[in-house]
Structures are given as C-alpha cells and as structure tokens.
Write an enzyme that holds these catalytic residues in place. Structure first.
Site, PDB file in Angstrom:
ATOM      1  N   HIS A 103      -7.251  -1.587  29.963  1.00  0.00           N
ATOM      2  CA  HIS A 103      -6.395  -1.038  28.909  1.00  0.00           C
ATOM      3  C   HIS A 103      -6.281   0.480  29.034  1.00  0.00           C
ATOM      4  O   HIS A 103      -5.188   1.062  28.927  1.00  0.00           O
ATOM      5  CB  HIS A 103      -6.972  -1.377  27.527  1.00  0.00           C
ATOM      6  CG  HIS A 103      -6.837  -2.816  27.137  1.00  0.00           C
ATOM      7  ND1 HIS A 103      -5.661  -3.512  27.228  1.00  0.00           N
ATOM      8  CD2 HIS A 103      -7.751  -3.691  26.605  1.00  0.00           C
ATOM      9  CE1 HIS A 103      -5.837  -4.756  26.794  1.00  0.00           C
ATOM     10  NE2 HIS A 103      -7.107  -4.888  26.423  1.00  0.00           N
ATOM     11  N   GLY A 115       0.776  -1.230   0.000  1.00  0.00           N
ATOM     12  CA  GLY A 115       0.000   0.000   0.000  1.00  0.00           C
ATOM     13  C   GLY A 115       0.804   1.275   0.000  1.00  0.00           C
ATOM     14  O   GLY A 115       0.232   2.361   0.133  1.00  0.00           O
ATOM     15  N   GLU A 139     -11.783  -3.346  28.991  1.00  0.00           N
ATOM     16  CA  GLU A 139     -11.338  -2.175  28.225  1.00  0.00           C
ATOM     17  C   GLU A 139     -10.871  -1.063  29.156  1.00  0.00           C
ATOM     18  O   GLU A 139      -9.937  -0.320  28.805  1.00  0.00           O
ATOM     19  CB  GLU A 139     -12.473  -1.678  27.324  1.00  0.00           C
ATOM     20  CG  GLU A 139     -12.904  -2.678  26.259  1.00  0.00           C
ATOM     21  CD  GLU A 139     -11.767  -3.108  25.350  1.00  0.00           C
ATOM     22  OE1 GLU A 139     -10.848  -2.302  25.116  1.00  0.00           O
ATOM     23  OE2 GLU A 139     -11.789  -4.268  24.894  1.00  0.00           O
TER      24      GLU A 139
END
Length: 636
Positions: A454, A232, A451
């Site tokens: 984190h 890419g 979460e």
C-alpha cells in the site's frame, strides 16, 4: 488497509422530560389509614379486654373484685379492683396489665344482676345498642368506596406506564418535547462552520420575532425548512440553537416516535402535535430523521393503509392546512433526501432546503475553536494545523476529537491538553484503538509486506493522496494500517485520481502475490472498497469508454427494493452483464499494472518491509528517506 474516517451523531434536542408523579404512594398510605379507622370503628374503639365467663363475673362481683361495669345489649364490660386484677391475672403478655374485662350476657335475662351490682356498690353504666348513625354509615359504605378507588388507581397507573403519558386514553397524545429559550442552552454562537445555513435560519428567526416587517412587503413565512446533510454535520445542533434563539415555543420529536403497534396512532399524534403548536403560535416544530416516515409512497410495501403512509399523509394534510397568520414553521432533518416522497418536497410544504456538508478547512478551524472553549490548551496546539490534518471530519467528529484529546490528557495526569494528545486522539479515531494481537513471526512479516505494498503505491502514484503513516501495530479490526491524508478538501474527483486510489487499495494484495506467490484473506476490505468504487465509476460517473456516459442507479436501496417487488429497473439484464464485465476487466487491468510496478520496485519493497518490521511504525518522512536511499542506490 487504508484508514476510514469516523462519523458522529448529536443528540436530539429538547429538555422537557416526563414529569415525575409527586407522592405517588400517598394515596396508598391514605387508603391504609382509612381502612384501619374502619376496623377501629367496627371494634368500638375499645382496648383489648380479658375474657371472663359469666359465672366468674358474678363470683367476682360477690367477692368485691369489680369496681365498675358497662351494660351492653350482648356483653358486659368493666374494670377490676386491685384485688380482682391480681386474682384474674393472665399469662398472656398483652393482657397481663389490663384492668378491664369482658363477658357475654346469657340469652335469658338475669333479673338478679342489677340487685347484686347495687348491693356490692358497683358503679353501673349503660350504653345504647348499636353505633351512631354516622359510624354505621362509614362502616357500611367506606370499605366498598375504598376498594373501588384502589381498583381505579391501579388501573390508571398501569395504563400510564403502558402509554408513557398521562392516563388510560393517552395513546394519541403527541410525544413532542416542548422547549423555550430559558430551557435551551445552545445558541447560534455554538454552531460554527455552516455560515450559509445560519443566515437562512437567522432570517426565519427574525420572521418569527417581527413578522410585521415582512408582511408589510407582502412576504409570507415559509411553511417548512428541510435540513439535509450527512450524519454529524450539525442538523440537530442547528435545531437546538434555533430553540435557544427564536424565543417562541419549540416542539421537537423524532419521526420514529409517531409509529406504534396500534393502527392510526401515528396520524393521531401528528394531529395532536400540530394542534398544540397552533395554540402556541408563533411556534416551531422540529422532526428529526424525517425519512423514517417520509419515504416515497407506492414502493410496494404495505399499501395505502400502511401505518407509516397514514402518518405521512397526515403530515402532508396538516402542513397544507396552515394559514399565513398561523406562524407555525416545520423544521425537518434527514441524511437521505433521495428516498423522501415528492409530495413532501414541493413548495408549500418544505419551501426551503438547507444543505449542510462536511466542513472545509476554515470551517473546521471555527468548529474546533467552539469546542475548545472550556479546554485548557498547551502552547504547542495549533488549531489551523489540526484542521488541515482532519480533512473529511464532520462537526461531530471534531467534537469527539477534542473530547478524546481531553480524555488522553486526563489519563496521563496532565494539566493542559497538548498537541500530542490531539495526535493520539486523531489516530484513535481514524486508525482505531491499538490492540494486542499475538501474531506469529510469519504472519507479522506477511502483514508488513501487505502494508508496504500500500505504502509504495501511495508514495509513487502521482495522483494518490500523500502517505501519512505506516504501521503494522493492529488497530481496530485491521492487522496493520497505511494512512493517507488528502492535500486539500475534494468536492470532485478525476478519473486518474480514482484509478490511482484503486491501485493503492490493490497494492497490499499484489505485494503478497509477488513475495509469496499467493494471496491471503487480509485484502478482503481492500477488494470490497475497490469493487464499490469501480462500480460507481462505470455505472454512475460514466468513466468507461465501453459503457459510455450513463448515470445508472447502482447499489442504491430503492433499486434493489424495486427489483424484489417486481417494479421496472432502469437498465436491462444485458446492460448489467456489460457493467459486470467492464468492472472485472478494469480491476484485472489495474491489478496487473500494480503487480508490474511492485515487481520493478521489489528492492524498495524489501527495504521498507525490513524497516517497518524493526520499528513497527514509520512516519511519512521515514518512508520517504528509505525509498530515496533505495532509488539512489539503484541508480548508482
């Protein structure tokens, strides 16, 4: 879990498809017409007649019902009078209005027939026996010629479909697509963010346009240019731009197109491609994904007669065969230069290596400016700010970002693409598409704690990337996402940064262990990424006092291949055991540090989990406000 970056891959160059066969059924129609003509000639070209017995024919003559007859060797044909036609009318529709008849003459000659016909005043005509010589010739040979022609036509068409080429012996023809300036729409103006690579290519293009300027100084054009970079980053796009700028014939092909099931086809196609390019010199040849046939020889697969190695040997031979005056340049692209054969990389074959890396901020801004040329932007769109929030995006990713933003605007019936459309498109690419997942309240709460683990580690770790977003809405395959965005582009990483990054990865698992006393399967991807990263730190980057400053090939494909084929390994079994033990020790130490940190910040974890369960998505500012309030309350 943390959000991965996406990658893109542009299409291959070349817009010279296989030409369609004009009027492919015309030959069949012509054959059918000839066949019908033969049948007509065999029938004498006569219309369908009423069949009469010979006795009925003589009776009709006696009764004045016959006006005209034509005498042939085996038959008599003729026309009725009006009374005869009415008398011998038929119920058959095809014969109801036919005024003619036909009867077979008896084997024995009838001597009274001519006298009877003259007596009744019947017009008598005679026809010679047999057809003219040319009709006999056509009737005898044309059906066989037609049959053979049809057989050859069907055979050739079948072979053409099998080989996708132009005939039954087309296996060895090159499948390279030829393009010229007038057929290529891309130019170097469409390639942004890789200015150093453009300067290298511009020099090659100038050499092809005016070689005398360089030859006067004794310079020789490079035989090959290797474009190297992650997927890419614009390798194929750069090749397409060269086709639009060079004003010379441009042949493009993927390396995998050389290989077929038949032995020797790949080498034959290489010879044919280089032969065609030499005829059109000066010319360019572009080989995409070179590693498909350019892998190192002698790896133990196939031996010296392997079809892939034969193709590679032919490419090496053809590039060595170039003379200075031939002006044929080979461009090749790969994202795996480490597996290429050393004979390909030496000077004299690929003299130059152009590296294309992921674009920096200014380059991303330039790439976005190219891709938004035809996109109506709202006044609130800031491309520089958007470039700052797309760290790690490749050129293909940025093109996809603009397209996704335009699709979002069209979906909402907007006339301009706004900044919110770009934000939605960015979240879709990084986080994945939002999906409906009916989680139970207990599972939803567990995802929130995971979460938030984190998020707290990302917020408090001094070397971690800043927190951007926290959500428990399922995206892609993840039940929840904690997004981090680097402050700036990174080209090297310190040990402290990598360890804080691993602690962020372990934060979700440790939060589950702290709250529930056990862990779930939700940390599978986090553990995989953490293990891969710590293995590289210890085995490749020398970030371990116990292992020392060693750079070992850890986790690379050709090492495992060598182990399977019995080739020597770079390190011993004892060293492998030491590496595994060090990986386990460091992961356990970082997990304990993460668990201890979350235990000290249990109040912040609870407050953040409560907030995200209520709002589902929190921005970086929301997270910061909640954690600061808890810190202030704890200090008070």
């Amino acid at each position: 879990m943390t959000a991965p970056n996406g990658t893109g891959n542009p299409q291959q160059p070349g817009n010279n498809p296989q030409p369609a066969i004009p009027n492919q059924y015309s030959f069949l129609w012509l054959s059918a017409a000839i066949f019908l003509m033969v049948l007509w000639l065999q029938d004498g070209g006569q219309p369908q007649l009423r069949e009469l017995a010979y006795s009925d024919f003589k009776t009709a003559v006696v009764n004045d019902q016959v006006s005209e007859v034509t005498l042939k060797e085996e038959a008599i044909t003729g026309l009725f009078t009006d009374s005869g036609a009415a008398s011998f009318s038929s119920d058959t529709p095809s014969q109801a209005s036919t005024p003619g008849f036909r009867t077979i003459r008896p084997p024995m000659e009838d001597p009274s027939l001519l006298g009877l016909l003259e007596e009744q005043g019947v017009t008598i005509r005679a026809m010679p026996s047999g057809l003219p010589w040319w009709q006999e010739l056509i009737r005898g040979f044309l059906p066989w010629i037609l049959l053979l022609a049809l057989m050859f036509w069907f055979w050739g068409a079948a072979q053409k479909r099998m080989t996708q080429g132009g005939g039954p012996f087309d296996f060895s023809r090159s499948k390279a697509r030829k393009a010229r300036r007038e057929t290529s729409t891309a130019t170097l103006d469409d390639v942004a963010g890789i200015e150093s690579a453009k300067r290298e290519i511009a020099e090659i293009i100038d050499f092809l346009k005016s070689p005398e300027k360089y030859r006067a100084l004794g310079a020789v054009m490079p035989k090959g240019v290797l474009l190297v970079g992650p997927p890419g980053t614009g390798k194929t796009l750069l090749a397409r731009a060269i086709a639009g700028e060079a004003e010379v014939p441009f042949y493009s092909i993927s390396a995998s197109e050389f290989i077929e099931m038949f032995v020797g086809v790949g080498a034959a196609r290489v010879r044919d491609m280089f032969q065609e390019a030499r005829k059109d010199a000066p010319a360019l040849i572009f080989i995409d994904e070179l590693d498909a046939i350019g892998r190192s020889r002698g790896a133990g697969l196939g031996g010296g007669h392997d079809e892939r190695e034969q193709t590679l040997n032919q490419i090496l031979t053809e590039m060595d065969g170039f003379e200075a005056h031939e002006n044929v340049l080979v461009l090749a692209a790969t994202n795996r230069p480490d597996v290429l054969d050393s004979a390909l990389l030496r000077p004299g074959r690929f003299d130059r290596k152009v590296t294309l890396d992921r674009p920096h901020k200014d380059a991303r801004t330039a790439i976005l400016q190219v891709h938004v040329r035809k996109v109506p932007l709202a006044i609130d769109v800031d491309l520089e700010q958007l470039a700052a929030r797309t760290i790690g995006f490749s050129g293909a990713d940025l093109k996809n970002l603009v397209n996704e933003a335009a699709l979002t605007a069209a979906r909402e019936n907007l006339h301009e693409v706004s900044a919110r459309c770009f934000e939605v498109a960015r979240d879709r690419i990084i986080l994945g598409e939002e999906r409906d997942a009916r989680l139970s309240p207990e599972e939803r709460k567990a995802v929130a704690y995971h979460e938030c683990g984190h998020a707290i580690m990302a917020y408090y770790m001094p070397n971690a990337d800043p927190l951007t977003k926290l959500t428990i809405i399922p995206h892609g395959m993840a039940m929840g996402v904690t997004e981090q965005t680097p402050r700036e582009d990174h080209y090297t990483y310190t040990e402290s940064y990598l360890k804080d990054r691993i602690k962020v990865m372990l934060g979700g698992r440790c939060a589950e262990k702290l709250v529930y006393g056990e862990v779930s399967t939700g940390a599978q991807n986090d553990l995989k990424e953490a293990t891969t990263l710590i293995r590289r730190m210890i085995g490749q980057w020398g970030m371990s006092e116990k292992i020392g400053p060693l750079g070992l090939s850890i986790g690379e494909e050709h090492v495992f291949l060598g182990r399977e084929m019995g080739l020597p390994r770079e390190f011993s079994e004892k060293m492998a055991e030491m590496i595994d033990a060090e990986i386990q020790a460091q992961l356990l130490a970082m997990e304990k540090a993460t668990l201890d940190f979350l235990t000290d910040h249990r109040d912040q974890l609870e407050a953040l989990a409560k907030a995200v369960l209520k709002a589902e998505t929190l921005s970086a500012e929301d997270v910061e406000e909640i954690l600061r309030k808890e810190d202030a309350r704890k200090i008070a």
